[in-house]
Scaffold this motif. Structure first.
Motif, PDB file in Angstrom:
ATOM      1  N   GLU A  16       1.214  -1.404   0.586  1.00 22.81           N
ATOM      2  CA  GLU A  16       0.310  -0.102  -0.500  1.00 22.81           C
ATOM      3  C   GLU A  16       1.105   1.275   0.072  1.00 22.81           C
ATOM      4  O   GLU A  16       0.592   2.236  -0.828  1.00 22.81           O
ATOM      5  CB  GLU A  16      -0.879  -0.435   1.858  1.00 22.81           C
ATOM      6  N   ALA A  17       1.707   1.248   0.517  1.00 21.48           N
ATOM      7  CA  ALA A  17       2.925   2.200   0.803  1.00 21.48           C
ATOM      8  C   ALA A  17       3.901   2.233  -1.170  1.00 21.48           C
ATOM      9  O   ALA A  17       3.943   3.720  -0.825  1.00 21.48           O
ATOM     10  CB  ALA A  17       3.804   2.171   1.684  1.00 21.48           C
ATOM     11  N   ILE A  39      12.200  13.399  -2.456  1.00 29.10           N
ATOM     12  CA  ILE A  39      11.718  12.715  -1.477  1.00 29.10           C
ATOM     13  C   ILE A  39      10.598  12.812  -0.942  1.00 29.10           C
ATOM     14  O   ILE A  39       9.868  12.482  -0.377  1.00 29.10           O
ATOM     15  CB  ILE A  39      12.582  12.095  -1.100  1.00 29.10           C
ATOM     16  N   ASP A  40      11.150  14.426  -0.737  1.00 22.77           N
ATOM     17  CA  ASP A  40      10.567  14.730   0.767  1.00 22.77           C
ATOM     18  C   ASP A  40       9.160  14.940   0.223  1.00 22.77           C
ATOM     19  O   ASP A  40       8.010  15.199   0.525  1.00 22.77           O
ATOM     20  CB  ASP A  40      11.681  16.081   0.667  1.00 22.77           C
ATOM     21  N   ARG A  56      12.821   2.461  -0.023  1.00 23.16           N
ATOM     22  CA  ARG A  56      13.091   2.456  -1.427  1.00 23.16           C
ATOM     23  C   ARG A  56      13.295   2.475  -2.691  1.00 23.16           C
ATOM     24  O   ARG A  56      14.323   1.946  -3.254  1.00 23.16           O
ATOM     25  CB  ARG A  56      11.157   2.284  -1.634  1.00 23.16           C
ATOM     26  N   TYR A  57      13.810   4.010  -2.779  1.00 23.00           N
ATOM     27  CA  TYR A  57      14.529   4.216  -3.523  1.00 23.00           C
ATOM     28  C   TYR A  57      15.540   5.677  -3.051  1.00 23.00           C
ATOM     29  O   TYR A  57      15.143   6.423  -2.361  1.00 23.00           O
ATOM     30  CB  TYR A  57      13.369   5.641  -4.758  1.00 23.00           C
ATOM     31  N   ASP A  61      15.458  10.653  -9.524  1.00 21.22           N
ATOM     32  CA  ASP A  61      15.561  10.045 -10.738  1.00 21.22           C
ATOM     33  C   ASP A  61      14.937   8.572 -10.338  1.00 21.22           C
ATOM     34  O   ASP A  61      14.408   8.399 -11.041  1.00 21.22           O
ATOM     35  CB  ASP A  61      16.842  10.045 -10.841  1.00 21.22           C
ATOM     36  N   ASP A  62      15.270   7.806  -9.756  1.00 21.25           N
ATOM     37  CA  ASP A  62      14.983   6.621  -8.936  1.00 21.25           C
ATOM     38  C   ASP A  62      13.194   6.287  -8.737  1.00 21.25           C
ATOM     39  O   ASP A  62      13.138   5.516  -9.919  1.00 21.25           O
ATOM     40  CB  ASP A  62      16.013   5.629  -8.010  1.00 21.25           C
ATOM     41  N   LEU A  63      13.005   7.399  -8.215  1.00 19.71           N
ATOM     42  CA  LEU A  63      11.969   7.474  -7.954  1.00 19.71           C
ATOM     43  C   LEU A  63      11.824   8.110  -9.307  1.00 19.71           C
ATOM     44  O   LEU A  63      10.237   6.829  -9.492  1.00 19.71           O
ATOM     45  CB  LEU A  63      11.652   8.540  -6.838  1.00 19.71           C
ATOM     46  N   ALA A  64      11.074   8.494  -9.447  1.00 21.41           N
ATOM     47  CA  ALA A  64      10.915   9.069 -11.061  1.00 21.41           C
ATOM     48  C   ALA A  64      10.376   8.411 -12.200  1.00 21.41           C
ATOM     49  O   ALA A  64       9.778   7.757 -12.903  1.00 21.41           O
ATOM     50  CB  ALA A  64      11.459  10.380 -11.724  1.00 21.41           C
TER      51      ALA A  64
END
Length: 203
Positions: A16-17, A39-40, A56-57, A61-64
């Motif tokens: 879910e997160a 991230i924030d 997780r990231y 860029d990893d998150l995007a």
């Protein structure tokens, strides 16, 4: 070793997160492009701790990239696109995506990524294996081989023109266009490119 002394395995990831973080990142991309992702901000929008995202990231860029890959995968699943899509599958998928305002905004944002964030774009392409482009490329080859397109058709140029047609629609048509209107647009494009389809849009 007693049960009390055994170390439990690491906590399983909270799916879910995961979904909340990726959805938040997509919202940020839609609102302000890749530059608007952090991230924030993703943690705040998702209602999770910053450490949840960092686990997780490691970078923005990893998150995007993860958000864009997840979005592409969700599109293919939601429209039940088969491994070997037909022209009708292609039109249906593009019509659904281009008639959804949020999807249109995301696609327009992504149009600038190859130029402004080439490393991020390369990472996205590698992570997604260019799945959508490969599907279109294979579709054009099959259409040519099956006689729906001229035998001497330039596959790469036909694919480029189909991609260009998407960009033209995103920049020249209103965001409240219906799926039916988008479908008619793409059937016209396919006929103009030489695909042998009926005027009704059927093969």
């Amino acid at each position: 070793m007693t049960a009390q002394r055994r170390r439990a395995p690491g906590r399983p990831r909270n799916t879910e997160a995961d979904r909340a973080v990726l959805s938040a990142a997509l919202d940020l991309i839609a609102e302000a492009g890749v530059e608007g992702v952090s991230i924030d901000q993703a943690a705040k929008r998702a209602g999770v701790a910053r450490t949840t995202v960092y686990r997780r990231y490691a970078t923005r860029d990893d998150l995007a990239v993860a958000a864009l890959v997840a979005n592409e995968a969700a599109v293919l699943v939601s429209f039940q696109v088969p491994d070997q899509p037909s022209l009708a599958d292609l039109v249906t998928t593009w019509s659904a995506g281009l008639s959804a305002p949020r999807s249109r905004v995301l696609l327009r944002r992504m149009m600038s990524v190859p130029r402004e964030h080439p490393k991020l774009w390369a990472a996205f392409r590698a992570a997604s294996a260019g799945s959508r482009d490969l599907s279109v490329h294979d579709l054009v080859i099959r259409a040519r081989d099956e006689g729906q397109l001229a035998a001497d058709a330039d596959v790469e140029m036909v694919q480029a023109m189909l991609t260009g047609a998407v960009a033209v629609h995103l920049t020249n048509y209103p965001d409240d266009v219906s799926a039916e209107e988008v479908a008619e647009y793409f059937w016209r494009v396919l006929r103009t490119l030489g695909f042998r389809v009926a005027t009704t849009g059927r093969l």
